[in-house]
Design a protein around this motif. Structure first.
Motif, PDB file in Angstrom:
ATOM      1  N   MET A   1      42.281  56.600  46.268  1.00  0.00           N
ATOM      2  CA  MET A   1      43.163  56.607  45.729  1.00  0.00           C
ATOM      3  C   MET A   1      42.186  56.445  43.671  1.00  0.00           C
ATOM      4  O   MET A   1      42.410  55.054  44.078  1.00  0.00           O
ATOM      5  N   THR A   2      42.408  57.290  43.087  1.00  0.00           N
ATOM      6  CA  THR A   2      42.414  57.353  42.123  1.00  0.00           C
ATOM      7  C   THR A   2      43.280  58.050  41.002  1.00  0.00           C
ATOM      8  O   THR A   2      44.205  59.168  41.257  1.00  0.00           O
ATOM      9  N   THR A   3      43.725  57.701  39.796  1.00  0.00           N
ATOM     10  CA  THR A   3      44.491  58.048  38.987  1.00  0.00           C
ATOM     11  C   THR A   3      44.289  59.117  37.762  1.00  0.00           C
ATOM     12  O   THR A   3      42.889  58.422  36.678  1.00  0.00           O
ATOM     13  N   ASP A   4      43.919  60.109  37.305  1.00  0.00           N
ATOM     14  CA  ASP A   4      43.189  60.684  36.809  1.00  0.00           C
ATOM     15  C   ASP A   4      44.465  60.402  35.592  1.00  0.00           C
ATOM     16  O   ASP A   4      45.099  59.840  34.802  1.00  0.00           O
ATOM     17  N   PRO A   5      43.301  59.980  33.827  1.00  0.00           N
ATOM     18  CA  PRO A   5      43.848  58.910  33.078  1.00  0.00           C
ATOM     19  C   PRO A   5      44.773  59.825  32.233  1.00  0.00           C
ATOM     20  O   PRO A   5      45.711  59.281  31.293  1.00  0.00           O
ATOM     21  N   VAL A   6      44.660  61.214  31.689  1.00  0.00           N
ATOM     22  CA  VAL A   6      45.562  62.021  31.029  1.00  0.00           C
ATOM     23  C   VAL A   6      46.843  62.590  31.483  1.00  0.00           C
ATOM     24  O   VAL A   6      47.379  62.136  31.217  1.00  0.00           O
ATOM     25  N   CYS A   7      46.718  62.882  32.478  1.00  0.00           N
ATOM     26  CA  CYS A   7      48.219  63.690  32.892  1.00  0.00           C
ATOM     27  C   CYS A   7      48.325  62.782  33.998  1.00  0.00           C
ATOM     28  O   CYS A   7      50.116  62.632  34.656  1.00  0.00           O
ATOM     29  N   GLY A   8      48.329  61.425  34.193  1.00  0.00           N
ATOM     30  CA  GLY A   8      48.692  60.771  35.694  1.00  0.00           C
ATOM     31  C   GLY A   8      48.773  61.274  36.972  1.00  0.00           C
ATOM     32  O   GLY A   8      48.758  60.236  38.036  1.00  0.00           O
ATOM     33  N   CYS A  34      42.271  68.564  31.561  1.00  0.00           N
ATOM     34  CA  CYS A  34      41.811  66.329  31.914  1.00  0.00           C
ATOM     35  C   CYS A  34      40.559  65.777  31.116  1.00  0.00           C
ATOM     36  O   CYS A  34      41.279  64.903  29.954  1.00  0.00           O
ATOM     37  N   ARG A  35      40.053  66.779  31.439  1.00  0.00           N
ATOM     38  CA  ARG A  35      38.742  65.711  31.053  1.00  0.00           C
ATOM     39  C   ARG A  35      37.766  65.886  29.666  1.00  0.00           C
ATOM     40  O   ARG A  35      37.438  65.360  28.720  1.00  0.00           O
ATOM     41  N   GLN A  36      38.378  67.374  28.770  1.00  0.00           N
ATOM     42  CA  GLN A  36      37.945  67.323  27.652  1.00  0.00           C
ATOM     43  C   GLN A  36      38.994  66.978  26.930  1.00  0.00           C
ATOM     44  O   GLN A  36      38.613  66.498  26.020  1.00  0.00           O
ATOM     45  N   GLN A  37      40.212  66.608  27.257  1.00  0.00           N
ATOM     46  CA  GLN A  37      41.075  66.092  26.826  1.00  0.00           C
ATOM     47  C   GLN A  37      40.217  64.586  26.575  1.00  0.00           C
ATOM     48  O   GLN A  37      40.438  63.839  25.119  1.00  0.00           O
ATOM     49  N   PHE A  38      40.481  64.510  28.085  1.00  0.00           N
ATOM     50  CA  PHE A  38      39.717  62.623  27.260  1.00  0.00           C
ATOM     51  C   PHE A  38      38.506  62.453  26.868  1.00  0.00           C
ATOM     52  O   PHE A  38      38.524  61.449  26.063  1.00  0.00           O
ATOM     53  N   GLN A  39      37.559  63.235  26.797  1.00  0.00           N
ATOM     54  CA  GLN A  39      36.443  63.407  25.381  1.00  0.00           C
ATOM     55  C   GLN A  39      36.843  63.926  24.217  1.00  0.00           C
ATOM     56  O   GLN A  39      35.635  63.207  23.671  1.00  0.00           O
ATOM     57  N   VAL A  40      37.840  64.114  24.002  1.00  0.00           N
ATOM     58  CA  VAL A  40      37.894  63.693  22.447  1.00  0.00           C
ATOM     59  C   VAL A  40      38.348  62.632  22.276  1.00  0.00           C
ATOM     60  O   VAL A  40      38.062  61.995  21.018  1.00  0.00           O
ATOM     61  N   ALA A  43      38.569  56.373  23.849  1.00  0.00           N
ATOM     62  CA  ALA A  43      40.013  55.378  23.673  1.00  0.00           C
ATOM     63  C   ALA A  43      41.232  55.160  23.833  1.00  0.00           C
ATOM     64  O   ALA A  43      42.253  54.381  23.974  1.00  0.00           O
ATOM     65  N   VAL A  44      42.274  56.704  23.842  1.00  0.00           N
ATOM     66  CA  VAL A  44      43.703  56.582  23.713  1.00  0.00           C
ATOM     67  C   VAL A  44      43.836  56.252  25.436  1.00  0.00           C
ATOM     68  O   VAL A  44      45.133  56.158  26.051  1.00  0.00           O
ATOM     69  N   TYR A  45      43.036  56.734  26.116  1.00  0.00           N
ATOM     70  CA  TYR A  45      43.846  56.929  27.365  1.00  0.00           C
ATOM     71  C   TYR A  45      42.442  55.520  28.383  1.00  0.00           C
ATOM     72  O   TYR A  45      43.354  55.941  30.130  1.00  0.00           O
ATOM     73  N   THR A  46      41.619  54.927  27.717  1.00  0.00           N
ATOM     74  CA  THR A  46      41.318  52.808  28.333  1.00  0.00           C
ATOM     75  C   THR A  46      41.499  52.383  27.768  1.00  0.00           C
ATOM     76  O   THR A  46      41.486  51.257  28.104  1.00  0.00           O
TER      77      THR A  46
END
Length: 47
Positions: A1-8, A34-40, A43-46
């Motif tokens: 299992m893994t967690t989407d860093p944007v939506c959880g 979610c991928r697109q939001q991350f790529q913008v 650093a916010v999500y990591t």
């Protein structure tokens, strides 16, 4: 299992809708949105 860093959302890495390599790590996403939001601003999500 893994967690989407944007939506959880928890998901199986093999069933992820999208992935991104960032900082030497693979991030898994439940959707392309979610991928697109991350790529913008990855650093916010990591931090």
């Amino acid at each position: 299992m893994t967690t989407d860093p944007v939506c959880g959302m928890e998901l199986l890495s093999g069933e992820a809708a999208a992935t991104v390599q960032y900082g030497g790590k693979t991030y898994y996403f439940c959707s392309d949105e979610c991928r697109q939001q991350f790529q913008v601003q990855p650093a916010v999500y990591t931090e």
